[in-house]
Design an enzyme around this catalytic site. Structure first.
Site, PDB file in Angstrom:
ATOM      1  N   ASN A 160       1.101  -1.113  -0.026  1.00  0.00           N
ATOM      2  CA  ASN A 160      -0.060  -0.017  -0.061  1.00  0.00           C
ATOM      3  C   ASN A 160       1.045   1.317   0.189  1.00  0.00           C
ATOM      4  O   ASN A 160       1.556   1.641   1.070  1.00  0.00           O
ATOM      5  CB  ASN A 160      -0.731   0.104   1.381  1.00  0.00           C
ATOM      6  CG  ASN A 160      -1.813   1.211   1.479  1.00  0.00           C
ATOM      7  OD1 ASN A 160      -1.692   1.914   0.501  1.00  0.00           O
ATOM      8  ND2 ASN A 160      -2.449   1.345   2.420  1.00  0.00           N
ATOM      9  N   TRP A 161       1.171   1.775  -1.415  1.00  0.00           N
ATOM     10  CA  TRP A 161       2.150   3.112  -1.146  1.00  0.00           C
ATOM     11  C   TRP A 161       1.424   4.035  -0.413  1.00  0.00           C
ATOM     12  O   TRP A 161       2.200   5.162  -0.420  1.00  0.00           O
ATOM     13  CB  TRP A 161       2.096   3.418  -2.713  1.00  0.00           C
ATOM     14  CG  TRP A 161       3.033   2.556  -3.576  1.00  0.00           C
ATOM     15  CD1 TRP A 161       3.522   0.962  -3.033  1.00  0.00           C
ATOM     16  CD2 TRP A 161       3.437   2.190  -5.098  1.00  0.00           C
ATOM     17  NE1 TRP A 161       4.221   0.406  -4.195  1.00  0.00           N
ATOM     18  CE2 TRP A 161       4.093   1.093  -5.170  1.00  0.00           C
ATOM     19  CE3 TRP A 161       3.123   3.202  -6.044  1.00  0.00           C
ATOM     20  CZ2 TRP A 161       4.815   0.869  -6.369  1.00  0.00           C
ATOM     21  CZ3 TRP A 161       3.709   2.811  -7.243  1.00  0.00           C
ATOM     22  CH2 TRP A 161       4.548   1.666  -7.520  1.00  0.00           C
ATOM     23  N   LYS A 162      -0.039   4.122  -0.359  1.00  0.00           N
ATOM     24  CA  LYS A 162      -0.411   5.388   0.325  1.00  0.00           C
ATOM     25  C   LYS A 162      -0.170   6.648  -0.344  1.00  0.00           C
ATOM     26  O   LYS A 162      -0.137   6.300  -1.817  1.00  0.00           O
ATOM     27  CB  LYS A 162      -0.105   5.699   1.827  1.00  0.00           C
ATOM     28  CG  LYS A 162       0.024   4.511   2.674  1.00  0.00           C
ATOM     29  CD  LYS A 162       0.002   4.576   4.109  1.00  0.00           C
ATOM     30  CE  LYS A 162      -0.096   3.107   4.842  1.00  0.00           C
ATOM     31  NZ  LYS A 162      -0.281   3.294   6.216  1.00  0.00           N
TER      32      LYS A 162
ATOM     33  N   HIS B 141      -9.348   1.280   4.962  1.00  0.00           N
ATOM     34  CA  HIS B 141      -8.249   1.521   5.529  1.00  0.00           C
ATOM     35  C   HIS B 141      -8.552   2.212   6.669  1.00  0.00           C
ATOM     36  O   HIS B 141      -9.198   3.300   6.607  1.00  0.00           O
ATOM     37  CB  HIS B 141      -7.119   2.024   4.633  1.00  0.00           C
ATOM     38  CG  HIS B 141      -5.985   2.137   5.261  1.00  0.00           C
ATOM     39  ND1 HIS B 141      -5.490   2.915   5.934  1.00  0.00           N
ATOM     40  CD2 HIS B 141      -4.878   1.093   4.961  1.00  0.00           C
ATOM     41  CE1 HIS B 141      -4.188   2.557   6.416  1.00  0.00           C
ATOM     42  NE2 HIS B 141      -3.844   1.659   5.766  1.00  0.00           N
TER      43      HIS B 141
ATOM     44  N   GLU C  25      -6.886   4.837   7.716  1.00  0.00           N
ATOM     45  CA  GLU C  25      -6.799   6.166   7.346  1.00  0.00           C
ATOM     46  C   GLU C  25      -7.971   6.781   6.812  1.00  0.00           C
ATOM     47  O   GLU C  25      -8.404   8.022   6.926  1.00  0.00           O
ATOM     48  CB  GLU C  25      -5.618   6.349   6.609  1.00  0.00           C
ATOM     49  CG  GLU C  25      -4.023   6.210   7.280  1.00  0.00           C
ATOM     50  CD  GLU C  25      -2.910   5.612   6.676  1.00  0.00           C
ATOM     51  OE1 GLU C  25      -3.101   5.485   5.569  1.00  0.00           O
ATOM     52  OE2 GLU C  25      -2.188   5.022   7.435  1.00  0.00           O
TER      53      GLU C  25
ATOM     54  N   GLU D 137      -5.429  -4.867  10.500  1.00  0.00           N
ATOM     55  CA  GLU D 137      -4.493  -3.828  10.719  1.00  0.00           C
ATOM     56  C   GLU D 137      -4.776  -2.874  11.979  1.00  0.00           C
ATOM     57  O   GLU D 137      -5.540  -1.911  12.269  1.00  0.00           O
ATOM     58  CB  GLU D 137      -4.430  -2.893   9.599  1.00  0.00           C
ATOM     59  CG  GLU D 137      -4.169  -3.289   8.071  1.00  0.00           C
ATOM     60  CD  GLU D 137      -3.507  -2.634   7.143  1.00  0.00           C
ATOM     61  OE1 GLU D 137      -2.499  -2.708   6.504  1.00  0.00           O
ATOM     62  OE2 GLU D 137      -4.058  -1.259   7.120  1.00  0.00           O
TER      63      GLU D 137
ATOM     64  N   GLY E  66       2.416   2.358  10.768  1.00  0.00           N
ATOM     65  CA  GLY E  66       3.385   3.206  10.601  1.00  0.00           C
ATOM     66  C   GLY E  66       4.137   3.947  12.007  1.00  0.00           C
ATOM     67  O   GLY E  66       4.556   4.707  11.857  1.00  0.00           O
TER      68      GLY E  66
ATOM     69  N   SER F 183       3.191  -2.076  10.281  1.00  0.00           N
ATOM     70  CA  SER F 183       4.784  -2.340  10.660  1.00  0.00           C
ATOM     71  C   SER F 183       5.363  -3.602  10.251  1.00  0.00           C
ATOM     72  O   SER F 183       6.276  -3.970  10.856  1.00  0.00           O
ATOM     73  CB  SER F 183       5.083  -1.789  11.713  1.00  0.00           C
ATOM     74  OG  SER F 183       4.630  -0.686  12.249  1.00  0.00           O
TER      75      SER F 183
ATOM     76  N   GLY G  46       2.921  -1.188   4.389  1.00  0.00           N
ATOM     77  CA  GLY G  46       2.914   0.057   3.940  1.00  0.00           C
ATOM     78  C   GLY G  46       4.640   0.583   3.609  1.00  0.00           C
ATOM     79  O   GLY G  46       5.035   0.540   2.560  1.00  0.00           O
ATOM     80  N   GLY G  47       4.763   1.306   4.631  1.00  0.00           N
ATOM     81  CA  GLY G  47       6.404   1.919   4.474  1.00  0.00           C
ATOM     82  C   GLY G  47       7.322   0.689   3.790  1.00  0.00           C
ATOM     83  O   GLY G  47       8.139   1.304   2.898  1.00  0.00           O
TER      84      GLY G  47
HETATM   85  P1  13P Z   1       2.917   0.257   7.624  1.00  0.00           P
HETATM   86  O1  13P Z   1       3.410  -0.833   7.019  1.00  0.00           O
HETATM   87  O2  13P Z   1       3.673   1.420   7.305  1.00  0.00           O
HETATM   88  O3  13P Z   1       2.631   0.218   9.065  1.00  0.00           O
HETATM   89  O4  13P Z   1       1.442   0.566   6.941  1.00  0.00           O
HETATM   90  C1  13P Z   1       0.538  -0.447   7.076  1.00  0.00           C
HETATM   91  C2  13P Z   1      -0.498  -0.069   6.400  1.00  0.00           C
HETATM   92  O5  13P Z   1      -1.310   0.484   6.831  1.00  0.00           O
HETATM   93  C3  13P Z   1      -0.874  -0.893   5.191  1.00  0.00           C
HETATM   94  O6  13P Z   1      -2.108  -0.857   4.528  1.00  0.00           O
END
Ligand code: 13P
Length: 247
Positions: free
Chosen positions: A9-11, A94, A96, A165, A171, A209, A230-231
């Site tokens: 997930n590149w966000k 998600h 967010e 999640e 994050g 994470s 994510g990251g």
């Molecule tokens: P991180 O891997 O950066 O914690 O993000 C997880 C995430 O929200 C994937 O959708």
């Protein structure tokens, strides 16, 4: 059980140049991967990434979609539009989106329904906040979030992907322990099995994470069928290490 799914997930990250460099670093290694790999990219880059992914086994994903079919919804992107770009997966719900855009369980369920109707697999995200975990409400929260999706999509629930999640792990560098994650995944699996005899094949991903160091112990759990990253999905070397661990 089907093979594992590793989805990035590149966000809201990337640029034409950065996306090309990242995918060029990842795609050559996918030929040997025994897991399925997807990248969920910003809507603005769907066309670019569709072109870059062509001829590889990597799948294209979106990060959201509209709960509406079409019409006067300025700024929104419909499921049919995503289909036009060969999108295979769409993240819905998600944390967010729930937190910053007020998405309710009902809206998330509608988005999952739109995706399914268009032949796109929704990756339904759910998870508790730290306050909810500390209050002992984790199970109640994730069950409520999943129930809304099952309620509206029960007839084709075995077509979805679920991503657990925990909000406090996103994050933050804090990961749920494999035991904490497995406990929630088992709850979700039981809930899905109660809704569909086919639910054994639903992939339940862990996200929060996930990185090259913790991936193996998480994926070793019986009900963890992949990851939503994510990251670490923005760094080719890290994403490839996670893919290797899932293969
Ligand atoms: P991180 O891997 O950066 O914690 O993000 C997880 C995430 O929200 C994937 O959708």
């Amino acid at each position: 059980m089907t093979n594992k799914l590793i989805a990035g997930n590149w966000k809201m990250n990337g640029s034409l140049a950065a996306n090309a460099a990242l995918l060029q670093g990842i795609l050559p290694a996918l030929a040997g991967a025994a897991c399925e790999v997807a990248v969920c990219v910003p809507a603005a880059y769907l066309a670019q990434c569709q072109t870059l992914l062509a001829g590889s086994s990597g799948e294209l994903g979106a990060q959201d979609l509209s709960a509406h079919e079409a019409g006067a919804y300025t700024g929104e992107v419909s499921a049919a539009m995503l289909r036009d770009f060969g999108v295979r997966y769409a993240i819905v719900g998600h944390s967010e989106r729930r937190q910053y855009h007020g998405e309710t369980d009902a809206v998330v369920a509608e988005k999952a329904q739109r995706a399914l109707a268009a032949g796109i697999t929704p990756i339904v995200c759910l998870g508790e906040t730290l306050a909810e975990r500390d209050a002992g409400q984790t199970e109640e929260i994730v069950k409520r979030q999943l129930a809304a999706v099952i309620h509206l999509n029960g007839h084709c629930i075995s077509e979805i992907v679920v991503a657990y999640e925990p909000v406090w792990a996103i994050g933050t560098g804090k990961t749920a322990t494999p035991e904490q994650a497995q406990a929630v995944h088992a709850v979700l699996r039981a809930q899905l099995l109660a809704a569909s005899t086919q639910a054994g094949r639903i992939r339940i991903l862990y996200g929060g994470s996930m990185n090259p160091t913790n991936v193996a112990s998480l994926l070793a759990q019986p009900d963890i069928d992949g990851g939503l990253i994510g990251g670490a999905s923005l760094k080719a070397a890290d994403f490839l290490s996670i893919i290797a661990a899932a293969s």
